[in-house]
Motif scaffolding. Structure first.
Motif, PDB file in Angstrom:
ATOM      1  N   ARG A  84       9.813 -22.348 -14.694  1.00 17.75           N
ATOM      2  CA  ARG A  84      10.940 -22.612 -13.787  1.00 17.75           C
ATOM      3  C   ARG A  84      10.460 -22.726 -12.345  1.00 17.75           C
ATOM      4  N   VAL A  85       9.589 -21.821 -11.934  1.00 21.28           N
ATOM      5  CA  VAL A  85       9.075 -21.845 -10.563  1.00 21.28           C
ATOM      6  C   VAL A  85       8.303 -23.142 -10.314  1.00 21.28           C
ATOM      7  N   ALA A  86       7.451 -23.526 -11.257  1.00 19.31           N
ATOM      8  CA  ALA A  86       6.668 -24.747 -11.095  1.00 19.31           C
ATOM      9  C   ALA A  86       7.582 -25.970 -11.034  1.00 19.31           C
ATOM     10  N   THR A  87       8.628 -25.982 -11.845  1.00 17.31           N
ATOM     11  CA  THR A  87       9.571 -27.105 -11.838  1.00 17.31           C
ATOM     12  C   THR A  87      10.258 -27.216 -10.484  1.00 17.31           C
ATOM     13  N   HIS A  88      10.737 -26.089  -9.974  1.00 17.67           N
ATOM     14  CA  HIS A  88      11.418 -26.108  -8.666  1.00 17.67           C
ATOM     15  C   HIS A  88      10.470 -26.581  -7.559  1.00 17.67           C
ATOM     16  N   LYS A  89       9.222 -26.099  -7.597  1.00 20.63           N
ATOM     17  CA  LYS A  89       8.269 -26.516  -6.565  1.00 20.63           C
ATOM     18  C   LYS A  89       7.953 -28.003  -6.689  1.00 20.63           C
ATOM     19  N   THR A  90       7.836 -28.485  -7.920  1.00 19.24           N
ATOM     20  CA  THR A  90       7.554 -29.909  -8.121  1.00 19.24           C
ATOM     21  C   THR A  90       8.698 -30.760  -7.599  1.00 19.24           C
ATOM     22  N   LYS A 121       6.834 -10.930 -26.199  1.00 20.58           N
ATOM     23  CA  LYS A 121       8.091 -11.152 -25.482  1.00 20.58           C
ATOM     24  C   LYS A 121       7.857 -11.224 -23.977  1.00 20.58           C
ATOM     25  N   VAL A 122       7.018 -10.319 -23.472  1.00 19.65           N
ATOM     26  CA  VAL A 122       6.727 -10.311 -22.033  1.00 19.65           C
ATOM     27  C   VAL A 122       6.021 -11.607 -21.638  1.00 19.65           C
ATOM     28  N   ALA A 123       5.054 -12.035 -22.451  1.00 20.26           N
ATOM     29  CA  ALA A 123       4.327 -13.274 -22.144  1.00 20.26           C
ATOM     30  C   ALA A 123       5.268 -14.471 -22.174  1.00 20.26           C
ATOM     31  N   ALA A 124       6.174 -14.518 -23.139  1.00 25.84           N
ATOM     32  CA  ALA A 124       7.127 -15.632 -23.223  1.00 25.84           C
ATOM     33  C   ALA A 124       8.047 -15.639 -22.004  1.00 25.84           C
ATOM     34  N   HIS A 125       8.504 -14.457 -21.603  1.00 23.38           N
ATOM     35  CA  HIS A 125       9.373 -14.358 -20.421  1.00 23.38           C
ATOM     36  C   HIS A 125       8.616 -14.820 -19.169  1.00 23.38           C
ATOM     37  N   ASP A 126       7.383 -14.340 -19.017  1.00 24.79           N
ATOM     38  CA  ASP A 126       6.595 -14.720 -17.843  1.00 24.79           C
ATOM     39  C   ASP A 126       6.292 -16.221 -17.836  1.00 24.79           C
ATOM     40  N   THR A 127       6.024 -16.779 -19.011  1.00 23.81           N
ATOM     41  CA  THR A 127       5.753 -18.215 -19.097  1.00 23.81           C
ATOM     42  C   THR A 127       6.995 -19.020 -18.713  1.00 23.81           C
TER      43      THR A 127
END
Length: 117
Positions: free
Chosen positions: A74-80, A63-69
């Protein structure tokens, strides 16, 4: 008769000692069987408990890995998006700058050279 009595007592004592040892060996085997059964039950219980704990920890880690992924995506999308917009803006600005520099200047044709064979 004294000798017979002494021999009888000695024989009785020897037989009693042999029976006592037989009972002790039998009891020892019985005790070992009980100890083995108890140890087997204990190991099975501990294994089941350890498996449950490992399953809970694995579930939590997943669950933690899925949340972090998801967060990283989202962060990568916003930066792109931000970098793409910035690049498009810079490209448009560069195009306008070049267009202003070219306005009013004579056309410069590059003559094409054709080799005729």
């Amino acid at each position: 008769m004294t000798r017979i009595t002494i021999a009888g007592v000695a024989l009785t004592a020897a037989l009693s000692l042999g029976l006592a040892q037989a009972q002790t060996v039998g009891q020892d085997l019985k005790d070992a069987g009980h100890d083995t059964a108890h140890a087997t039950k204990s190991v099975a219980h501990d294994t089941a408990h350890g498996t449950k704990v490992a399953a809970r920890d694995t579930e939590h880690g997943t669950k933690v890995a899925a949340h972090d992924t998801a967060h990283g995506t989202r962060v990568a999308t916003h930066k792109t998006v931000r970098v793409t917009k910035k690049g498009a803006h810079k490209t448009a600005e560069g195009t306008r700058t070049v267009a202003h520099k070219v306005e009013g200047k004579p056309d410069t044709h590059v003559e094409e050279h054709h080799d005729t064979h």
